[in-house]
Design a protein around this motif. Structure first.
Motif, PDB file in Angstrom:
ATOM      1  N   VAL A  38     103.536  45.506  11.244  1.00  0.00           N
ATOM      2  CA  VAL A  38     102.257  45.701  11.914  1.00  0.00           C
ATOM      3  C   VAL A  38     101.425  44.435  11.771  1.00  0.00           C
ATOM      4  CG1 VAL A  38     102.277  48.196  11.527  1.00  0.00           C
ATOM      5  CG2 VAL A  38     101.172  46.704   9.852  1.00  0.00           C
ATOM      6  N   GLY A  39     100.358  44.354  12.554  1.00  0.00           N
ATOM      7  CA  GLY A  39      99.479  43.195  12.489  1.00  0.00           C
ATOM      8  C   GLY A  39      98.697  43.061  13.775  1.00  0.00           C
TER       9      GLY A  39
ATOM     10  N   LYS B 119     104.698  39.320  15.489  1.00  0.00           N
ATOM     11  CA  LYS B 119     105.509  40.501  15.166  1.00  0.00           C
ATOM     12  C   LYS B 119     106.805  40.527  15.977  1.00  0.00           C
ATOM     13  CE  LYS B 119     102.316  43.554  16.160  1.00  0.00           C
ATOM     14  NZ  LYS B 119     101.237  42.646  16.622  1.00  0.00           N
ATOM     15  N   SER B 120     106.694  40.368  17.290  1.00  0.00           N
ATOM     16  CA  SER B 120     107.892  40.409  18.135  1.00  0.00           C
ATOM     17  C   SER B 120     108.792  39.201  17.900  1.00  0.00           C
ATOM     18  CB  SER B 120     107.496  40.494  19.613  1.00  0.00           C
ATOM     19  OG  SER B 120     106.838  41.722  19.883  1.00  0.00           O
ATOM     20  N   THR B 121     108.211  38.103  17.427  1.00  0.00           N
ATOM     21  CA  THR B 121     109.013  36.926  17.096  1.00  0.00           C
ATOM     22  C   THR B 121     110.032  37.262  16.012  1.00  0.00           C
ATOM     23  OG1 THR B 121     107.201  35.441  17.679  1.00  0.00           O
ATOM     24  CG2 THR B 121     108.901  34.553  16.238  1.00  0.00           C
ATOM     25  N   ILE B 122     109.660  38.137  15.099  1.00  0.00           N
ATOM     26  CA  ILE B 122     110.582  38.536  14.030  1.00  0.00           C
ATOM     27  C   ILE B 122     111.820  39.212  14.617  1.00  0.00           C
ATOM     28  CG2 ILE B 122     110.861  40.161  12.113  1.00  0.00           C
ATOM     29  CD1 ILE B 122     108.056  39.383  11.204  1.00  0.00           C
TER      30      ILE B 122
ATOM     31  N   TYR C 273     113.098  48.031  17.348  1.00  0.00           N
ATOM     32  CA  TYR C 273     112.182  48.626  18.321  1.00  0.00           C
ATOM     33  C   TYR C 273     110.985  47.705  18.526  1.00  0.00           C
ATOM     34  CZ  TYR C 273     114.525  53.026  16.915  1.00  0.00           C
ATOM     35  OH  TYR C 273     115.435  54.011  16.612  1.00  0.00           O
ATOM     36  N   ASP C 274     110.681  47.407  19.780  1.00  0.00           N
ATOM     37  CA  ASP C 274     109.500  46.606  20.103  1.00  0.00           C
ATOM     38  C   ASP C 274     108.452  47.527  20.721  1.00  0.00           C
ATOM     39  OD1 ASP C 274     107.714  44.602  20.550  1.00  0.00           O
ATOM     40  OD2 ASP C 274     108.873  43.580  22.095  1.00  0.00           O
ATOM     41  N   GLU C 275     107.426  47.855  19.948  1.00  0.00           N
ATOM     42  CA  GLU C 275     106.319  48.710  20.401  1.00  0.00           C
ATOM     43  C   GLU C 275     106.833  49.982  21.086  1.00  0.00           C
ATOM     44  OE1 GLU C 275     103.315  48.243  19.617  1.00  0.00           O
ATOM     45  OE2 GLU C 275     102.914  46.101  19.368  1.00  0.00           O
TER      46      GLU C 275
ATOM     47  N   HIS D 222     101.817  48.589  16.869  1.00  0.00           N
ATOM     48  CA  HIS D 222     100.374  48.439  16.652  1.00  0.00           C
ATOM     49  C   HIS D 222      99.747  49.781  16.304  1.00  0.00           C
ATOM     50  CE1 HIS D 222     100.497  50.166  20.662  1.00  0.00           C
ATOM     51  NE2 HIS D 222      99.229  50.487  20.509  1.00  0.00           N
ATOM     52  N   ASP D 223     100.555  50.845  16.337  1.00  0.00           N
ATOM     53  CA  ASP D 223     100.073  52.212  16.152  1.00  0.00           C
ATOM     54  C   ASP D 223     100.148  52.575  14.667  1.00  0.00           C
ATOM     55  OD1 ASP D 223      99.763  54.993  16.010  1.00  0.00           O
ATOM     56  OD2 ASP D 223     100.673  55.310  17.975  1.00  0.00           O
ATOM     57  N   ILE D 224      99.014  52.524  13.986  1.00  0.00           N
ATOM     58  CA  ILE D 224      98.997  52.755  12.541  1.00  0.00           C
ATOM     59  C   ILE D 224      99.430  54.177  12.197  1.00  0.00           C
ATOM     60  CG2 ILE D 224      97.526  52.880  10.490  1.00  0.00           C
ATOM     61  CD1 ILE D 224      98.195  50.078  11.378  1.00  0.00           C
ATOM     62  N   ARG D 225      98.959  55.150  12.964  1.00  0.00           N
ATOM     63  CA  ARG D 225      99.286  56.546  12.647  1.00  0.00           C
ATOM     64  C   ARG D 225     100.798  56.775  12.686  1.00  0.00           C
ATOM     65  NH1 ARG D 225      96.384  61.193  12.491  1.00  0.00           N
ATOM     66  NH2 ARG D 225      94.541  60.079  13.243  1.00  0.00           N
ATOM     67  N   SER D 226     101.450  56.365  13.775  1.00  0.00           N
ATOM     68  CA  SER D 226     102.896  56.574  13.870  1.00  0.00           C
ATOM     69  C   SER D 226     103.647  55.673  12.889  1.00  0.00           C
ATOM     70  CB  SER D 226     103.388  56.332  15.300  1.00  0.00           C
ATOM     71  OG  SER D 226     103.212  54.987  15.687  1.00  0.00           O
TER      72      SER D 226
END
Length: 297
Positions: free
Chosen positions: A88-89, A95-98, A218-220, A253-257
């Motif tokens: 997250v971030g 993030k997607s670069t990773i 998984y990307d987003e 980007h979804d903290i809850r999930s």
């Protein structure tokens, strides 16, 4: 074997070989008045050590990468067998670069990226392809072939990378569609345009797991989905971990999930891993930036 589609395979991206210069690009972080410069004051403690019996499947060790400016600096984390690590971030933190580094579509300027203990940074093109066969990728937009039916989309990697006959392919496609809670007889003949956003995401997951990968990326996966569909996709990622012991790296980007599905959370801030550990411990951190990032969750 049916004729191959004219669209390019979304899992195949032009290779960046070790002796080539990285693609020149520039990352611009949009200003964030709410978070300000707290990220620079963040205390970065060492990542949690895995259980002595845990088997590392994915390891990112002291990785740095820059284009026109630094993207990642001294990034380290690992995913043990059967874990789901959620990265997250803020937007633009890499993030997607990773994920691209794990697929070896990018190579770091420094550091190591290990899959099952093998450093993939210096692999040849063909060697990298073999490593990718251990992985399933689920794209943010699902990236289904518009001109292929649901059946043909899920069957595509099986026809490309296995020697299964058509009867075996159909059985595998049905199995994966059922796993993601879709009824094969109803959806296999449908085109992607006939599906809802959530159904397309589920078909994307079914295709990603078609080859029974050891690792899922998984990307987003919940981007752009309503709360109920987000809960469904989150449940499926958790189901893969619990029932099949798949090791997963999720960018979200979804903290809850993220807190629901993640056994570990890796927070990227100021190009580094600002926190790596369990969701429960993250809530307990006495850190202003983490508190603001979580927003009271």
């Amino acid at each position: 074997m049916s004729e191959k589609p004219s669209e390019p395979d979304p899992s195949i991206v032009p290779e960046i070989l070790p002796d080539e210069e990285p693609v020149t690009g520039k990352v611009v972080r949009p200003p964030d008045e709410n978070l300000g410069d707290d990220r620079r004051k963040l205390e970065r403690g060492p990542a949690q050590k895995p259980h002595p019996e845990a088997t590392p499947v994915v390891q990112v060790e002291n990785v740095s990468l820059a284009f026109d400016e630094p993207i990642l600096e001294d990034v380290s984390f690992q995913a043990n067998e059967g874990e789901t690590v959620v990265v997250v971030g803020e937007s633009g933190t890499g993030k997607s670069t990773i994920l691209k580094l794990l697929l070896r579509l990018l190579v770091p300027d420094k550091g190591a990226v290990l899959v099952d203990g093998q450093d993939i940074v210096d692999l040849s093109f063909n060697e990298a392809l073999k490593v990718r066969q251990k992985m399933g990728m689920v794209f943010q937009s699902a990236a289904l072939f518009d001109s292929l039916t649901v059946f043909e989309n899920v069957a595509y990697p099986l026809r490309e990378h296995t020697e299964l006959n058509e009867e075996e392919i159909e059985a595998r496609v049905r199995e994966k569609l059922e796993f993601v809670d879709l009824e094969p007889d109803k959806v296999m003949s449908q085109m992607p345009a006939e599906l809802s956003g959530g159904m397309r995401k589920r078909v994307g997951i079914a295709r990603g797991m078609a080859n029974n990968p050891e690792i899922m990326l998984y990307d987003e996966p919940t981007s752009g989905l309503d709360p109920l569909t987000t809960a469904t996709i989150t449940h499926l990622i958790m189901k893969l971990q619990k029932e099949l012991s798949v090791t997963s790296i999720v960018v979200s980007h979804d903290i809850r999930s993220s807190f629901r599905m993640g056994t570990k959370i890796a927070l990227l801030a100021d190009r580094r891993i600002a926190y790596f550990g369990t969701p429960e411990d993250m809530r307990k951190q006495d850190d202003e930036y983490i508190g603001r990032f979580l927003g009271g969750y």
